[in-house]
Write a protein that holds these residues in place. Sequence first.
Motif, PDB file in Angstrom:
ATOM      1  N   PRO A  62      21.484  68.099 -27.057  1.00  0.00           N
ATOM      2  CA  PRO A  62      21.589  68.884 -28.293  1.00  0.00           C
ATOM      3  C   PRO A  62      21.284  70.346 -27.991  1.00  0.00           C
TER       4      PRO A  62
ATOM      5  N   ASN B  47      23.093  73.499 -38.940  1.00  0.00           N
ATOM      6  CA  ASN B  47      21.967  72.917 -38.231  1.00  0.00           C
ATOM      7  C   ASN B  47      21.489  71.640 -38.917  1.00  0.00           C
TER       8      ASN B  47
ATOM      9  N   LYS C 232      12.491  75.921 -30.871  1.00  0.00           N
ATOM     10  CA  LYS C 232      13.300  75.884 -32.089  1.00  0.00           C
ATOM     11  C   LYS C 232      12.573  75.149 -33.213  1.00  0.00           C
TER      12      LYS C 232
ATOM     13  N   GLN D 268      13.261  72.417 -20.093  1.00  0.00           N
ATOM     14  CA  GLN D 268      11.887  71.924 -19.954  1.00  0.00           C
ATOM     15  C   GLN D 268      11.914  70.557 -19.282  1.00  0.00           C
TER      16      GLN D 268
END
Length: 329
Positions: free
Chosen positions: A12, A74, A208, A101
Amino acid sequence: MTERASVSIVIPVYNERDNIAALLERTMRAARALGRPWELVLVDDGSRDGSTDLLAQAARDHAGEVKALLLNRNYGQHNAILCGFGAAQGDILVTLDADLQNPPEEIGALVAKIDEGFDVVGSVRQDRQDALFRKVFSGLINLMVRKSTGVTLHDYGCMLRAYRRRVVDAMLSCRERHTFIPVLANLFAKRVCEIPVGHAERAKGDSKYSVLKLVNLQFDLLTCMTTAPLRMLSWIGAAISALSIGFGALLLALRFVYGPEWAEHGVFTLFAVAFFFIGAQFIALGLMGEYIGRIHADVRERPRYIVDRVVGETLGDRPGARSTVTIPN
Ligand code: UDP
Ligand code: MG
Protein backbone atom coordinates in the motif's frame (compact mmCIF):
# COMPACT_ATOMS: atom_id res chain seq x y z
CA MET A 1 1.84 -26.69 -1.94
CA THR A 2 4.17 -27.11 -4.88
CA GLU A 3 7.81 -26.17 -4.71
CA ARG A 4 7.27 -23.26 -7.09
CA ALA A 5 4.12 -21.68 -5.70
CA SER A 6 3.82 -18.16 -7.08
CA VAL A 7 4.20 -15.06 -4.92
CA SER A 8 2.31 -11.77 -5.01
CA ILE A 9 3.87 -8.87 -3.16
CA VAL A 10 1.25 -6.31 -2.16
CA ILE A 11 2.34 -2.82 -1.08
CA PRO A 12 0.00 0.00 0.00
CA VAL A 13 1.35 3.42 -0.90
CA TYR A 14 0.16 6.75 0.48
CA ASN A 15 2.24 9.83 -0.30
CA GLU A 16 5.55 7.97 -0.53
CA ARG A 17 6.99 9.76 -3.57
CA ASP A 18 10.57 9.83 -2.32
CA ASN A 19 10.60 6.17 -1.33
CA ILE A 20 9.19 4.60 -4.48
CA ALA A 21 12.37 4.30 -6.57
CA ALA A 22 14.34 2.54 -3.84
CA LEU A 23 11.32 0.47 -2.86
CA LEU A 24 10.81 -0.84 -6.38
CA GLU A 25 14.48 -1.52 -6.89
CA ARG A 26 14.93 -3.48 -3.66
CA THR A 27 11.60 -5.29 -3.80
CA MET A 28 12.05 -6.44 -7.37
CA ARG A 29 15.57 -7.63 -6.65
CA ALA A 30 14.26 -9.64 -3.68
CA ALA A 31 11.40 -11.01 -5.79
CA ARG A 32 13.72 -12.18 -8.58
CA ALA A 33 15.91 -13.91 -5.99
CA LEU A 34 12.92 -16.08 -5.01
CA GLY A 35 13.41 -18.14 -8.17
CA ARG A 36 9.70 -18.64 -8.77
CA PRO A 37 6.87 -16.79 -10.50
CA TRP A 38 6.08 -13.48 -8.83
CA GLU A 39 4.19 -10.24 -9.28
CA LEU A 40 4.26 -6.90 -7.53
CA VAL A 41 0.88 -5.31 -6.78
CA LEU A 42 1.16 -1.64 -5.83
CA VAL A 43 -1.91 0.03 -4.41
CA ASP A 44 -1.99 3.81 -4.42
CA ASP A 45 -4.21 4.81 -1.52
CA GLY A 46 -5.24 8.22 -2.89
CA SER A 47 -1.80 9.88 -2.78
CA ARG A 48 -1.56 13.58 -3.51
CA ASP A 49 2.20 13.96 -3.83
CA GLY A 50 2.73 12.45 -7.27
CA SER A 51 3.17 8.85 -6.07
CA THR A 52 0.23 7.86 -8.24
CA ASP A 53 2.04 8.72 -11.47
CA LEU A 54 5.22 7.01 -10.32
CA LEU A 55 3.31 3.80 -9.63
CA ALA A 56 1.47 3.92 -12.94
CA GLN A 57 4.80 4.47 -14.70
CA ALA A 58 6.36 1.50 -12.86
CA ALA A 59 3.51 -0.72 -14.05
CA ARG A 60 4.10 0.41 -17.65
CA ASP A 61 7.86 -0.03 -17.39
CA HIS A 62 7.61 -3.52 -15.95
CA ALA A 63 4.58 -4.90 -17.72
CA GLY A 64 3.99 -8.52 -16.76
CA GLU A 65 5.67 -8.04 -13.39
CA VAL A 66 4.16 -4.95 -11.82
CA LYS A 67 0.53 -3.97 -11.49
CA ALA A 68 -0.66 -0.63 -10.07
CA LEU A 69 -4.11 -0.16 -8.58
CA LEU A 70 -4.94 3.49 -8.14
CA LEU A 71 -7.65 4.28 -5.62
CA ASN A 72 -9.63 7.50 -6.05
CA ARG A 73 -9.13 8.59 -2.45
CA ASN A 74 -7.55 7.58 0.83
CA TYR A 75 -9.23 4.49 2.28
CA GLY A 76 -6.57 3.53 4.82
CA GLN A 77 -3.71 1.05 4.79
CA HIS A 78 -5.75 -2.07 5.56
CA ASN A 79 -8.39 -1.38 2.93
CA ALA A 80 -5.66 -0.66 0.39
CA ILE A 81 -4.06 -4.02 1.17
CA LEU A 82 -7.39 -5.83 0.81
CA CYS A 83 -7.81 -4.13 -2.56
CA GLY A 84 -4.38 -5.43 -3.56
CA PHE A 85 -5.30 -8.93 -2.35
CA GLY A 86 -8.38 -8.84 -4.56
CA ALA A 87 -6.28 -8.23 -7.65
CA ALA A 88 -3.32 -10.46 -6.75
CA GLN A 89 -2.99 -13.84 -8.45
CA GLY A 90 -0.28 -15.57 -6.42
CA ASP A 91 -0.53 -18.68 -4.24
CA ILE A 92 1.40 -16.87 -1.52
CA LEU A 93 0.69 -13.24 -0.67
CA VAL A 94 3.25 -11.02 1.01
CA THR A 95 2.62 -7.53 2.34
CA LEU A 96 5.08 -4.85 3.35
CA ASP A 97 5.20 -1.10 3.92
CA ALA A 98 6.32 1.32 1.24
CA ASP A 99 8.53 3.43 3.48
CA LEU A 100 11.28 0.76 3.61
CA GLN A 101 10.90 0.26 7.34
CA ASN A 102 10.33 -3.41 6.45
CA PRO A 103 13.38 -4.65 4.50
CA PRO A 104 12.15 -6.28 1.24
CA GLU A 105 15.14 -8.63 1.56
CA GLU A 106 13.16 -10.54 4.23
CA ILE A 107 10.49 -11.67 1.73
CA GLY A 108 12.39 -14.89 0.96
CA ALA A 109 12.38 -15.92 4.64
CA LEU A 110 8.60 -15.37 4.91
CA VAL A 111 7.92 -17.39 1.76
CA ALA A 112 10.15 -20.22 3.02
CA LYS A 113 7.97 -20.48 6.15
CA ILE A 114 4.80 -20.77 4.06
CA ASP A 115 6.53 -23.52 2.07
CA GLU A 116 7.08 -25.30 5.39
CA GLY A 117 3.30 -25.48 5.75
CA PHE A 118 2.32 -22.40 7.73
CA ASP A 119 -0.85 -20.55 6.71
CA VAL A 120 0.22 -17.17 8.04
CA VAL A 121 3.71 -15.92 8.79
CA GLY A 122 4.03 -12.77 10.86
CA SER A 123 7.21 -11.00 11.79
CA VAL A 124 8.63 -9.42 14.90
CA ARG A 125 10.55 -6.21 14.40
CA GLN A 126 13.98 -6.51 16.00
CA ASP A 127 15.36 -3.29 17.40
CA ARG A 128 12.29 -1.37 16.29
CA GLN A 129 13.07 2.11 14.97
CA ASP A 130 9.98 4.05 16.01
CA ALA A 131 9.16 6.74 18.55
CA LEU A 132 9.05 5.52 22.18
CA PHE A 133 5.33 6.22 22.60
CA ARG A 134 4.58 4.05 19.56
CA LYS A 135 6.62 1.17 20.98
CA VAL A 136 5.01 1.36 24.44
CA PHE A 137 1.54 1.65 22.92
CA SER A 138 2.20 -1.31 20.61
CA GLY A 139 3.42 -3.38 23.54
CA LEU A 140 0.12 -2.83 25.39
CA ILE A 141 -1.96 -3.56 22.29
CA ASN A 142 -0.05 -6.75 21.52
CA LEU A 143 -0.57 -7.93 25.08
CA MET A 144 -4.31 -7.23 24.83
CA VAL A 145 -4.63 -9.10 21.53
CA ARG A 146 -2.67 -12.06 22.88
CA LYS A 147 -4.94 -12.26 25.93
CA SER A 148 -8.20 -11.99 24.02
CA THR A 149 -7.40 -14.18 21.03
CA GLY A 150 -5.15 -16.67 22.78
CA VAL A 151 -2.89 -16.56 19.72
CA THR A 152 0.62 -15.90 20.96
CA LEU A 153 1.99 -13.57 18.35
CA HIS A 154 4.19 -10.74 19.52
CA ASP A 155 3.94 -8.03 16.90
CA TYR A 156 0.55 -7.38 15.36
CA GLY A 157 1.60 -3.98 14.11
CA CYS A 158 4.26 -5.23 11.71
CA MET A 159 2.79 -5.56 8.25
CA LEU A 160 5.70 -7.50 6.78
CA ARG A 161 3.71 -10.72 6.57
CA ALA A 162 2.90 -13.65 4.31
CA TYR A 163 -0.39 -15.49 3.83
CA ARG A 164 -1.49 -18.57 2.02
CA ARG A 165 -4.06 -18.01 -0.73
CA ARG A 166 -6.99 -19.64 1.03
CA VAL A 167 -6.60 -17.42 4.11
CA VAL A 168 -6.66 -14.36 1.88
CA ASP A 169 -9.72 -15.62 0.02
CA ALA A 170 -11.49 -16.04 3.34
CA MET A 171 -10.51 -12.52 4.41
CA LEU A 172 -11.78 -11.16 1.10
CA SER A 173 -15.14 -12.78 1.60
CA CYS A 174 -15.63 -10.81 4.85
CA ARG A 175 -17.85 -7.83 4.22
CA GLU A 176 -16.82 -5.63 7.12
CA ARG A 177 -15.62 -2.11 6.37
CA HIS A 178 -13.36 -1.63 9.35
CA THR A 179 -10.85 -4.34 9.82
CA PHE A 180 -7.38 -5.18 11.03
CA ILE A 181 -5.74 -7.68 8.71
CA PRO A 182 -3.35 -9.55 11.06
CA VAL A 183 -6.18 -10.29 13.51
CA LEU A 184 -8.61 -11.21 10.74
CA ALA A 185 -6.06 -13.61 9.24
CA ASN A 186 -5.74 -15.49 12.52
CA LEU A 187 -9.42 -16.35 12.38
CA PHE A 188 -8.87 -18.42 9.26
CA ALA A 189 -5.40 -19.79 9.82
CA LYS A 190 -4.56 -23.10 11.39
CA ARG A 191 -0.80 -22.83 11.52
CA VAL A 192 0.58 -19.41 12.36
CA CYS A 193 4.16 -18.50 13.12
CA GLU A 194 6.36 -15.44 13.26
CA ILE A 195 9.98 -14.80 12.43
CA PRO A 196 12.34 -12.06 13.56
CA VAL A 197 12.96 -9.40 10.91
CA GLY A 198 15.03 -6.25 10.72
CA HIS A 199 13.46 -2.83 11.05
CA ALA A 200 14.76 0.44 9.70
CA GLU A 201 13.86 4.05 10.23
CA ARG A 202 11.40 5.42 7.72
CA ALA A 203 13.55 6.14 4.64
CA LYS A 204 11.87 9.43 3.61
CA GLY A 205 8.88 11.47 4.69
CA ASP A 206 6.80 11.22 7.86
CA SER A 207 4.51 8.56 9.28
CA LYS A 208 1.11 8.56 7.59
CA TYR A 209 -0.59 7.89 10.91
CA SER A 210 -1.65 10.90 12.92
CA VAL A 211 -2.57 10.27 16.56
CA LEU A 212 -6.25 10.34 15.59
CA LYS A 213 -5.73 7.82 12.80
CA LEU A 214 -3.78 5.58 15.18
CA VAL A 215 -6.60 5.68 17.74
CA ASN A 216 -9.09 4.81 14.99
CA LEU A 217 -6.91 1.90 13.95
CA GLN A 218 -6.86 0.56 17.49
CA PHE A 219 -10.66 0.68 17.60
CA ASP A 220 -10.73 -1.22 14.30
CA LEU A 221 -8.46 -3.80 15.87
CA LEU A 222 -10.59 -4.10 19.01
CA THR A 223 -13.96 -4.34 17.30
CA CYS A 224 -12.60 -6.67 14.61
CA MET A 225 -11.49 -9.05 17.33
CA THR A 226 -14.11 -9.08 20.05
CA THR A 227 -17.38 -7.74 21.39
CA ALA A 228 -16.18 -8.33 24.96
CA PRO A 229 -16.32 -4.62 25.92
CA LEU A 230 -20.08 -4.66 25.31
CA ARG A 231 -20.46 -7.70 27.54
CA MET A 232 -18.37 -6.03 30.21
CA LEU A 233 -21.16 -3.47 30.69
CA SER A 234 -23.40 -6.20 32.09
CA TRP A 235 -20.72 -7.43 34.45
CA ILE A 236 -20.01 -3.92 35.70
CA GLY A 237 -23.76 -3.39 36.23
CA ALA A 238 -24.16 -6.66 38.10
CA ALA A 239 -21.21 -5.79 40.33
CA ILE A 240 -22.57 -2.30 41.13
CA SER A 241 -26.02 -3.68 41.94
CA ALA A 242 -24.65 -6.47 44.12
CA LEU A 243 -22.44 -4.05 46.03
CA SER A 244 -25.35 -1.65 46.54
CA ILE A 245 -27.46 -4.42 48.07
CA GLY A 246 -24.61 -5.18 50.46
CA PHE A 247 -24.27 -1.46 51.19
CA GLY A 248 -28.02 -1.19 51.91
CA ALA A 249 -27.91 -4.15 54.27
CA LEU A 250 -24.92 -2.67 56.09
CA LEU A 251 -26.70 0.69 56.46
CA LEU A 252 -29.76 -0.99 57.88
CA ALA A 253 -27.73 -2.93 60.44
CA LEU A 254 -25.70 0.14 61.50
CA ARG A 255 -28.85 2.22 61.76
CA PHE A 256 -30.18 -0.14 64.42
CA VAL A 257 -26.90 0.06 66.29
CA TYR A 258 -26.29 3.82 66.07
CA GLY A 259 -29.79 5.19 65.50
CA PRO A 260 -31.37 7.39 62.79
CA GLU A 261 -29.06 10.38 63.49
CA TRP A 262 -26.08 8.40 62.31
CA ALA A 263 -27.81 7.48 59.06
CA GLU A 264 -28.41 11.17 58.23
CA HIS A 265 -32.13 10.45 58.08
CA GLY A 266 -31.97 8.16 55.10
CA VAL A 267 -29.53 10.02 52.84
CA PHE A 268 -27.18 7.04 52.75
CA THR A 269 -30.06 4.69 52.09
CA LEU A 270 -30.91 6.83 49.10
CA PHE A 271 -27.36 6.28 47.85
CA ALA A 272 -27.76 2.53 48.16
CA VAL A 273 -31.03 2.63 46.22
CA ALA A 274 -29.52 4.91 43.55
CA PHE A 275 -26.51 2.61 43.08
CA PHE A 276 -28.84 -0.32 42.66
CA PHE A 277 -30.59 1.39 39.76
CA ILE A 278 -27.35 2.62 38.22
CA GLY A 279 -26.22 -0.99 38.20
CA ALA A 280 -29.50 -2.08 36.66
CA GLN A 281 -29.01 0.45 33.86
CA PHE A 282 -25.61 -0.96 33.09
CA ILE A 283 -27.08 -4.45 32.96
CA ALA A 284 -29.69 -3.20 30.49
CA LEU A 285 -26.98 -1.53 28.40
CA GLY A 286 -24.98 -4.73 28.42
CA LEU A 287 -28.02 -6.66 27.29
CA MET A 288 -28.46 -4.27 24.39
CA GLY A 289 -24.75 -4.73 23.75
CA GLU A 290 -25.33 -8.46 23.35
CA TYR A 291 -27.85 -7.75 20.60
CA ILE A 292 -25.63 -5.15 18.97
CA GLY A 293 -22.70 -7.58 19.12
CA ARG A 294 -24.75 -10.16 17.25
CA ILE A 295 -25.92 -7.63 14.67
CA HIS A 296 -22.29 -6.57 14.28
CA ALA A 297 -21.26 -10.18 13.68
CA ASP A 298 -24.03 -10.67 11.14
CA VAL A 299 -23.40 -7.56 9.09
CA ARG A 300 -19.73 -8.50 8.83
CA GLU A 301 -20.80 -11.67 7.03
CA ARG A 302 -17.59 -13.45 7.79
CA PRO A 303 -17.44 -16.94 6.35
CA ARG A 304 -18.37 -19.47 8.99
CA TYR A 305 -15.70 -21.94 7.95
CA ILE A 306 -13.27 -22.87 5.21
CA VAL A 307 -13.38 -26.37 3.78
CA ASP A 308 -9.80 -27.40 3.25
CA ARG A 309 -10.41 -30.47 1.11
CA VAL A 310 -13.36 -32.63 0.16
CA VAL A 311 -12.45 -36.29 0.04
CA GLY A 312 -14.50 -38.81 -1.91
CA GLU A 313 -17.21 -38.51 -4.54
CA THR A 314 -20.85 -39.35 -4.15
CA LEU A 315 -23.99 -39.10 -6.19
CA GLY A 316 -23.98 -36.22 -8.60
CA ASP A 317 -20.36 -35.17 -8.12
CA ARG A 318 -18.72 -34.82 -11.44
CA PRO A 319 -14.93 -34.54 -11.47
CA GLY A 320 -14.00 -30.88 -11.57
CA ALA A 321 -17.60 -29.81 -11.03
CA ARG A 322 -16.64 -27.98 -7.89
CA SER A 323 -13.44 -26.55 -6.50
CA THR A 324 -12.08 -28.54 -3.57
CA VAL A 325 -11.67 -25.36 -1.59
CA THR A 326 -15.07 -23.83 -0.99
CA ILE A 327 -15.69 -20.63 0.83
CA PRO A 328 -19.40 -20.32 1.49
CA ASN A 329 -20.95 -16.97 2.19
N1 UDP B 1 -0.54 3.81 4.19
C1 UDP B 1 -1.64 3.74 3.32
N2 UDP B 1 -2.76 4.45 3.63
C2 UDP B 1 -2.85 5.21 4.76
C3 UDP B 1 -1.77 5.25 5.64
C4 UDP B 1 -0.62 4.53 5.33
O1 UDP B 1 -1.60 3.05 2.31
O2 UDP B 1 -3.90 5.84 4.95
C5 UDP B 1 0.66 3.05 3.86
C6 UDP B 1 1.95 3.84 3.86
O3 UDP B 1 2.21 4.40 2.59
C7 UDP B 1 2.97 2.77 4.20
C8 UDP B 1 2.21 1.87 5.16
O4 UDP B 1 0.83 2.09 4.89
O5 UDP B 1 3.34 2.00 3.08
C9 UDP B 1 2.52 2.14 6.61
O6 UDP B 1 2.36 3.52 6.89
P1 UDP B 1 3.38 4.33 7.82
O7 UDP B 1 4.77 3.91 7.50
O8 UDP B 1 3.08 5.78 7.70
O9 UDP B 1 2.96 3.81 9.25
P2 UDP B 1 3.90 3.63 10.53
O10 UDP B 1 5.16 2.95 10.09
O11 UDP B 1 4.15 5.00 11.04
O12 UDP B 1 3.07 2.79 11.44
MG1 MG C 1 6.29 3.19 8.53
